[in-house]
Scaffold this motif. Structure first.
Motif, PDB file in Angstrom:
ATOM      1  N   UNK A 200       0.865  -1.181   0.000  1.00  0.00           N
ATOM      2  CA  UNK A 200       0.000   0.000   0.000  1.00  0.00           C
ATOM      3  C   UNK A 200       0.900   1.230   0.000  1.00  0.00           C
ATOM      4  N   UNK A 201       0.778   2.045  -1.042  1.00  0.00           N
ATOM      5  CA  UNK A 201       1.630   3.229  -1.187  1.00  0.00           C
ATOM      6  C   UNK A 201       0.751   4.473  -1.219  1.00  0.00           C
ATOM      7  N   UNK A 202       1.062   5.406  -0.335  1.00  0.00           N
ATOM      8  CA  UNK A 202       0.327   6.669  -0.279  1.00  0.00           C
ATOM      9  C   UNK A 202       1.206   7.782  -0.829  1.00  0.00           C
ATOM     10  N   UNK A 203       0.652   8.610  -1.717  1.00  0.00           N
ATOM     11  CA  UNK A 203       1.403   9.722  -2.289  1.00  0.00           C
ATOM     12  C   UNK A 203       0.474  10.909  -2.516  1.00  0.00           C
ATOM     13  N   UNK A 204       0.963  12.126  -2.265  1.00  0.00           N
ATOM     14  CA  UNK A 204       0.138  13.309  -2.516  1.00  0.00           C
ATOM     15  C   UNK A 204       0.173  13.776  -3.967  1.00  0.00           C
ATOM     16  N   UNK A 205       1.072  13.179  -4.791  1.00  0.00           N
ATOM     17  CA  UNK A 205       1.250  13.676  -6.152  1.00  0.00           C
ATOM     18  C   UNK A 205       1.051  12.590  -7.206  1.00  0.00           C
ATOM     19  N   UNK A 206       0.508  12.976  -8.339  1.00  0.00           N
ATOM     20  CA  UNK A 206       0.266  12.037  -9.433  1.00  0.00           C
ATOM     21  C   UNK A 206       1.576  11.516 -10.015  1.00  0.00           C
ATOM     22  N   UNK A 207       2.583  12.397 -10.150  1.00  0.00           N
ATOM     23  CA  UNK A 207       3.831  11.986 -10.782  1.00  0.00           C
ATOM     24  C   UNK A 207       4.484  10.815 -10.039  1.00  0.00           C
ATOM     25  N   UNK A 208       4.598  10.936  -8.720  1.00  0.00           N
ATOM     26  CA  UNK A 208       5.219   9.859  -7.947  1.00  0.00           C
ATOM     27  C   UNK A 208       4.337   8.619  -7.934  1.00  0.00           C
ATOM     28  N   UNK A 209       3.025   8.809  -7.987  1.00  0.00           N
ATOM     29  CA  UNK A 209       2.108   7.669  -8.030  1.00  0.00           C
ATOM     30  C   UNK A 209       2.303   6.881  -9.317  1.00  0.00           C
ATOM     31  N   UNK A 210       2.492   7.584 -10.425  1.00  0.00           N
ATOM     32  CA  UNK A 210       2.724   6.910 -11.708  1.00  0.00           C
ATOM     33  C   UNK A 210       4.004   6.065 -11.640  1.00  0.00           C
ATOM     34  N   UNK A 211       5.041   6.592 -10.999  1.00  0.00           N
ATOM     35  CA  UNK A 211       6.287   5.847 -10.853  1.00  0.00           C
ATOM     36  C   UNK A 211       6.080   4.597  -9.995  1.00  0.00           C
ATOM     37  N   UNK A 212       5.269   4.706  -8.972  1.00  0.00           N
ATOM     38  CA  UNK A 212       4.976   3.559  -8.114  1.00  0.00           C
ATOM     39  C   UNK A 212       4.264   2.468  -8.905  1.00  0.00           C
ATOM     40  N   UNK A 213       3.273   2.858  -9.695  1.00  0.00           N
ATOM     41  CA  UNK A 213       2.522   1.882 -10.498  1.00  0.00           C
ATOM     42  C   UNK A 213       3.454   1.183 -11.479  1.00  0.00           C
ATOM     43  N   UNK A 214       4.335   1.949 -12.123  1.00  0.00           N
ATOM     44  CA  UNK A 214       5.289   1.356 -13.066  1.00  0.00           C
ATOM     45  C   UNK A 214       6.210   0.358 -12.355  1.00  0.00           C
ATOM     46  N   UNK A 215       6.710   0.736 -11.177  1.00  0.00           N
ATOM     47  CA  UNK A 215       7.605  -0.142 -10.425  1.00  0.00           C
ATOM     48  C   UNK A 215       6.887  -1.413  -9.993  1.00  0.00           C
ATOM     49  N   UNK A 216       5.634  -1.291  -9.600  1.00  0.00           N
ATOM     50  CA  UNK A 216       4.868  -2.461  -9.167  1.00  0.00           C
ATOM     51  C   UNK A 216       4.664  -3.428 -10.319  1.00  0.00           C
ATOM     52  N   UNK A 217       4.361  -2.907 -11.482  1.00  0.00           N
ATOM     53  CA  UNK A 217       4.163  -3.778 -12.650  1.00  0.00           C
ATOM     54  C   UNK A 217       5.470  -4.431 -13.072  1.00  0.00           C
ATOM     55  N   UNK A 218       6.565  -3.660 -13.054  1.00  0.00           N
ATOM     56  CA  UNK A 218       7.864  -4.202 -13.420  1.00  0.00           C
ATOM     57  C   UNK A 218       8.306  -5.298 -12.453  1.00  0.00           C
ATOM     58  N   UNK A 219       7.900  -5.170 -11.185  1.00  0.00           N
ATOM     59  CA  UNK A 219       8.273  -6.156 -10.173  1.00  0.00           C
ATOM     60  C   UNK A 219       7.425  -7.419 -10.256  1.00  0.00           C
ATOM     61  N   UNK A 220       6.392  -7.392 -11.095  1.00  0.00           N
ATOM     62  CA  UNK A 220       5.545  -8.558 -11.253  1.00  0.00           C
ATOM     63  C   UNK A 220       4.409  -8.651 -10.258  1.00  0.00           C
TER      64      UNK A 220
END
Length: 260
Positions: A200-220
């Protein structure tokens, strides 16, 4: 003692079995340990060791305060703040979306005030949480004691990204992140989490949230999804009913993913 009360005595204490209570009179509220003393503008309150919710105690000047059982949302209002704490509705979303419960082990970073860590501990979890700022970490430890969960929350001073290799030998049920470097931690989620565990990742900004989603998908990770956390307070008066124009209901973005 009810099952609920017995459960709280076991989980939500400062290590000696004592659970903090709220002392309330009008708009005055104080969070105090049984056996402690609280100074107020109405006099000094001496709280008995065996104090129970529902009782009334008096200051030395004779003013009465009601004793209430500590509830999770009270932590948000009474913890000493070192920044903006996670609001109760977002805490509820994290716990609800990940199913945190008794016996779970949680790895957290970005402790801050510690509201999320304390709330997860009150739900029955054992929490290891990292805070980079030594002063903030010390305040968080004091808050854990104040909230009666010092025995369930291990507040560590340091950078989680520097401890990942050692932590990979452990298994956590949930990983919660409220920090700018969350994507670099999410990359290691499969090595940190048990099968079926949640991030569960909490972020106040869309930019960092997009990076989190990308990292989660890359990690499988699977079931990766993001929701904006927003809530509108309703206003009711003689003119009619409508959403209030203040305060702003947006708080941030919550990304959930699963290790399956």
């Amino acid at each position: 003692m009810s099952d609920d009360s017995a459960s709280e005595t076991t989980r939500g204490s400062d290590g000696d079995g004592r659970v903090p209570v709220l002392l309330v009179r009008g708009d005055r509220e104080y969070l105090v340990q049984p056996g402690g003393e609280q100074g107020t503008d109405l006099g000094v309150l001496e709280v008995p060791e065996d104090v129970q919710p529902g009782e009334t105690i008096e200051t030395h000047l004779g003013d009465e305060f009601q004793v209430r059982r500590l509830r999770g949302p009270d932590l948000f209002h009474h913890f000493e703040r070192t920044g903006a704490p996670m609001v109760p509705r977002d805490v509820g979303l994290v716990i609800g979306e990940t199913g945190i419960s008794r016996g779970d082990r949680v790895l957290d970073t970005g402790t801050g005030t510690g509201v999320l860590s304390a709330s997860m501990a009150r739900a029955g979890a054992s929490v290891v949480t990292y805070e980079r700022n030594p002063e903030f970490a010390e305040v968080a430890r004091e808050n854990m004691a104040l909230g009666g969960v010092a025995d369930a929350v291990d507040v560590r001073t340091g950078d989680l990204t520097e401890e990942l290799e050692e932590l990979e030998d452990e298994s956590f049920d949930v990983l919660t992140l409220d920090t700018g470097d969350a994507p670099s931690v999410v990359e290691h989620a499969p090595d940190l989490l048990v099968d079926g565990g949640f991030v569960a990742v909490y972020s106040p900004f869309i930019e960092s949230t997009r990076e989190v989603v990308h990292a989660a998908r890359e990690a499988g990770l699977s079931n990766v999804r993001t929701r904006e956390t927003i809530q509108r307070e309703m206003q009711f008066d003689d003119r009619g009913s409508r959403p209030s124009t203040a305060p702003v209901g947006h708080t941030g973005y919550l990304t959930i993913a699963r290790n399956v």
